[in-house]
Motif scaffolding. Sequence first.
Motif, PDB file in Angstrom:
ATOM      1  N   ALA A   9       0.843  -1.188   0.000  1.00 22.29           N
ATOM      2  CA  ALA A   9       0.000   0.000   0.000  1.00 22.29           C
ATOM      3  C   ALA A   9       0.872   1.228   0.000  1.00 22.29           C
ATOM      4  CB  ALA A   9      -0.909   0.019   1.235  1.00 22.29           C
ATOM      5  N   SER A  10       0.287   2.360  -0.396  1.00 29.47           N
ATOM      6  CA  SER A  10       0.980   3.624  -0.211  1.00 29.47           C
ATOM      7  C   SER A  10       1.162   3.837   1.270  1.00 29.47           C
ATOM      8  CB  SER A  10       0.144   4.764  -0.802  1.00 29.47           C
ATOM      9  OG  SER A  10       0.558   6.005  -0.277  1.00 29.47           O
ATOM     10  N   ALA A  11       2.201   4.558   1.639  1.00 32.72           N
ATOM     11  CA  ALA A  11       2.437   4.813   3.051  1.00 32.72           C
ATOM     12  C   ALA A  11       1.304   5.608   3.672  1.00 32.72           C
ATOM     13  CB  ALA A  11       3.748   5.574   3.226  1.00 32.72           C
ATOM     14  N   PHE A  12       0.546   6.341   2.865  1.00 34.00           N
ATOM     15  CA  PHE A  12      -0.474   7.213   3.422  1.00 34.00           C
ATOM     16  C   PHE A  12      -1.861   6.968   2.841  1.00 34.00           C
ATOM     17  CE2 PHE A  12       2.714   9.390   5.643  1.00 34.00           C
ATOM     18  CZ  PHE A  12       3.785   9.583   4.809  1.00 34.00           C
ATOM     19  N   ARG A  13      -1.990   6.013   1.930  1.00 36.89           N
ATOM     20  CA  ARG A  13      -3.296   5.730   1.343  1.00 36.89           C
ATOM     21  C   ARG A  13      -3.496   4.229   1.268  1.00 36.89           C
ATOM     22  NH1 ARG A  13      -1.048   9.423  -1.990  1.00 36.89           N
ATOM     23  NH2 ARG A  13      -0.538   7.839  -3.521  1.00 36.89           N
ATOM     24  N   ALA A  14      -4.690   3.783   1.612  1.00 37.13           N
ATOM     25  CA  ALA A  14      -4.990   2.354   1.542  1.00 37.13           C
ATOM     26  C   ALA A  14      -5.030   1.917   0.086  1.00 37.13           C
ATOM     27  CB  ALA A  14      -6.340   2.063   2.201  1.00 37.13           C
ATOM     28  N   PRO A  15      -4.681   0.644  -0.196  1.00 40.24           N
ATOM     29  CA  PRO A  15      -4.715   0.162  -1.574  1.00 40.24           C
ATOM     30  C   PRO A  15      -6.140   0.094  -2.083  1.00 40.24           C
ATOM     31  CG  PRO A  15      -4.365  -1.655  -0.061  1.00 40.24           C
ATOM     32  CD  PRO A  15      -4.296  -0.399   0.758  1.00 40.24           C
ATOM     33  N   ARG A  16      -6.299   0.313  -3.370  1.00 39.10           N
ATOM     34  CA  ARG A  16      -7.624   0.230  -3.961  1.00 39.10           C
ATOM     35  C   ARG A  16      -8.004  -1.219  -4.182  1.00 39.10           C
ATOM     36  NH1 ARG A  16      -6.934   3.455  -9.287  1.00 39.10           N
ATOM     37  NH2 ARG A  16      -5.027   2.227  -9.212  1.00 39.10           N
ATOM     38  N   PRO A  17      -9.237  -1.602  -3.813  1.00 43.74           N
ATOM     39  CA  PRO A  17      -9.654  -2.980  -4.059  1.00 43.74           C
ATOM     40  C   PRO A  17      -9.805  -3.225  -5.549  1.00 43.74           C
ATOM     41  CG  PRO A  17     -11.508  -1.646  -3.308  1.00 43.74           C
ATOM     42  CD  PRO A  17     -10.283  -0.789  -3.178  1.00 43.74           C
ATOM     43  N   GLY A  18      -9.633  -4.483  -5.944  1.00 46.37           N
ATOM     44  CA  GLY A  18      -9.826  -4.841  -7.337  1.00 46.37           C
ATOM     45  C   GLY A  18      -8.818  -4.203  -8.255  1.00 46.37           C
ATOM     46  N   ALA A  19      -7.547  -4.148  -7.821  1.00 47.93           N
ATOM     47  CA  ALA A  19      -6.517  -3.536  -8.652  1.00 47.93           C
ATOM     48  C   ALA A  19      -6.414  -4.273  -9.981  1.00 47.93           C
ATOM     49  CB  ALA A  19      -5.176  -3.571  -7.926  1.00 47.93           C
ATOM     50  N   GLY A  20      -5.947  -3.587 -11.011  1.00 47.10           N
ATOM     51  CA  GLY A  20      -5.880  -4.152 -12.345  1.00 47.10           C
ATOM     52  C   GLY A  20      -4.767  -5.169 -12.485  1.00 47.10           C
ATOM     53  N   PRO A  21      -4.509  -5.607 -13.719  1.00 51.58           N
ATOM     54  CA  PRO A  21      -3.481  -6.616 -13.964  1.00 51.58           C
ATOM     55  C   PRO A  21      -2.090  -6.086 -13.632  1.00 51.58           C
ATOM     56  CG  PRO A  21      -4.265  -5.668 -16.025  1.00 51.58           C
ATOM     57  CD  PRO A  21      -5.177  -5.172 -14.949  1.00 51.58           C
ATOM     58  N   VAL A  22      -1.156  -7.026 -13.439  1.00 50.48           N
ATOM     59  CA  VAL A  22       0.220  -6.660 -13.101  1.00 50.48           C
ATOM     60  C   VAL A  22       0.847  -5.886 -14.253  1.00 50.48           C
ATOM     61  CG1 VAL A  22       2.517  -7.556 -12.583  1.00 50.48           C
ATOM     62  CG2 VAL A  22       0.494  -8.656 -11.602  1.00 50.48           C
ATOM     63  N   ARG A  23       1.488  -4.779 -13.933  1.00 52.52           N
ATOM     64  CA  ARG A  23       2.210  -3.989 -14.927  1.00 52.52           C
ATOM     65  C   ARG A  23       3.262  -3.190 -14.177  1.00 52.52           C
ATOM     66  NH1 ARG A  23      -0.742  -0.665 -19.731  1.00 52.52           N
ATOM     67  NH2 ARG A  23      -1.362  -2.809 -20.196  1.00 52.52           N
ATOM     68  N   LYS A  24       4.477  -3.748 -14.101  1.00 51.89           N
ATOM     69  CA  LYS A  24       5.545  -3.115 -13.334  1.00 51.89           C
ATOM     70  C   LYS A  24       6.836  -3.094 -14.144  1.00 51.89           C
ATOM     71  CE  LYS A  24       3.804  -4.434  -8.768  1.00 51.89           C
ATOM     72  NZ  LYS A  24       4.127  -5.106  -7.483  1.00 51.89           N
ATOM     73  N   LEU A  25       7.689  -2.133 -13.807  1.00 54.63           N
ATOM     74  CA  LEU A  25       8.989  -2.020 -14.458  1.00 54.63           C
ATOM     75  C   LEU A  25      10.060  -1.878 -13.385  1.00 54.63           C
ATOM     76  CD1 LEU A  25      10.575  -1.662 -17.170  1.00 54.63           C
ATOM     77  CD2 LEU A  25      10.356   0.810 -16.798  1.00 54.63           C
ATOM     78  N   TYR A  26      11.121  -2.688 -13.508  1.00 57.75           N
ATOM     79  CA  TYR A  26      12.232  -2.627 -12.567  1.00 57.75           C
ATOM     80  C   TYR A  26      13.523  -2.307 -13.318  1.00 57.75           C
ATOM     81  CZ  TYR A  26       8.898  -5.248  -9.715  1.00 57.75           C
ATOM     82  OH  TYR A  26       7.781  -5.652  -9.044  1.00 57.75           O
ATOM     83  N   GLN A  27      14.285  -1.370 -12.783  1.00 56.97           N
ATOM     84  CA  GLN A  27      15.606  -1.046 -13.323  1.00 56.97           C
ATOM     85  C   GLN A  27      16.652  -1.832 -12.544  1.00 56.97           C
ATOM     86  OE1 GLN A  27      16.836   3.015 -12.734  1.00 56.97           O
ATOM     87  NE2 GLN A  27      18.452   2.893 -14.267  1.00 56.97           N
ATOM     88  N   VAL A  28      17.541  -2.526 -13.244  1.00 64.60           N
ATOM     89  CA  VAL A  28      18.599  -3.317 -12.622  1.00 64.60           C
ATOM     90  C   VAL A  28      19.921  -2.632 -12.933  1.00 64.60           C
ATOM     91  CG1 VAL A  28      19.673  -5.592 -12.464  1.00 64.60           C
ATOM     92  CG2 VAL A  28      17.216  -5.404 -12.933  1.00 64.60           C
ATOM     93  N   LYS A  29      20.598  -2.138 -11.884  1.00 63.73           N
ATOM     94  CA  LYS A  29      21.764  -1.280 -12.115  1.00 63.73           C
ATOM     95  C   LYS A  29      22.868  -1.564 -11.108  1.00 63.73           C
ATOM     96  CE  LYS A  29      22.979   3.603 -12.846  1.00 63.73           C
ATOM     97  NZ  LYS A  29      23.266   3.393 -14.276  1.00 63.73           N
ATOM     98  N   GLY A  30      24.128  -1.536 -11.579  1.00 67.96           N
ATOM     99  CA  GLY A  30      25.287  -1.697 -10.717  1.00 67.96           C
ATOM    100  C   GLY A  30      26.290  -2.660 -11.327  1.00 67.96           C
TER     101      GLY A  30
END
Length: 234
Positions: A9-30
């Motif tokens: 969840a956001s540190a200050f907001r509750a997560p929204r129910p029924g969130a959509g499909p997974v869509r994330k991006l991760y940067q791999v660096k070092g």
Amino acid sequence: MDTPDGGVASAFRAPRPGAGPVRKLYQVKGRRNIRASERDVAWGSFNTGDCFILDLGQTLFVWCGARSNVLERGRAQELAAAIRDGERGGKAGLEIVVDGEEPPEMLQVLGPKPTLQEGSPEEDAVADQRNAGAAVLYKVSDATGRMDLSPVATSSPFSQSLLCPDDCFVLDHSAGGKVYVWKGRKANEQERQAALRVAEEAIARMGHPPHTQVEILPQGRETPLFKQFFSNWK
């Protein structure tokens, strides 16, 4: 805020129910101290010197910039495989994508590929130093008479042995937009209930951005992104 174990969840907001499909991006660096950090799902987050994991739920794309180093490429593939096996039951697809050979599925999500920002090997050395100090491990403690956070280690990778099953811990990786709350299986109920509240209070006190996420991780359900901060996780 009531966040279920294993939830985010956001540190200050509750997560929204029924969130959509997974869509994330991760940067791999070092190079020696490689870290993956979540980024906005957009071409503007990419550069030619790093590797990126585009997680679409059923498929994970490991995109390797033309100037990325071999260690980043190997780590990105390891992390994507760990997400596939640990979070998708081994059923998601995993594709390695070479810079300039993006498949239609990626372009459908990201749009037409623009000219990307150039990366350089020198940036990896700087990233190694930054990554080592970008995470801090705290123990949830009442040593001061009230539940608060006590620093345990300030430079990663940490030793897994620091995570005592009798206690709860907070791993602050605000530089990557996330704070993890780890709950030992033998921690008392008071500590388990207080851990999230203490983490949220600390986030506000430290001036972290409002969009900082808090992820609850019971012992035994650690994610690959959490494990990356520890050496030789078993």
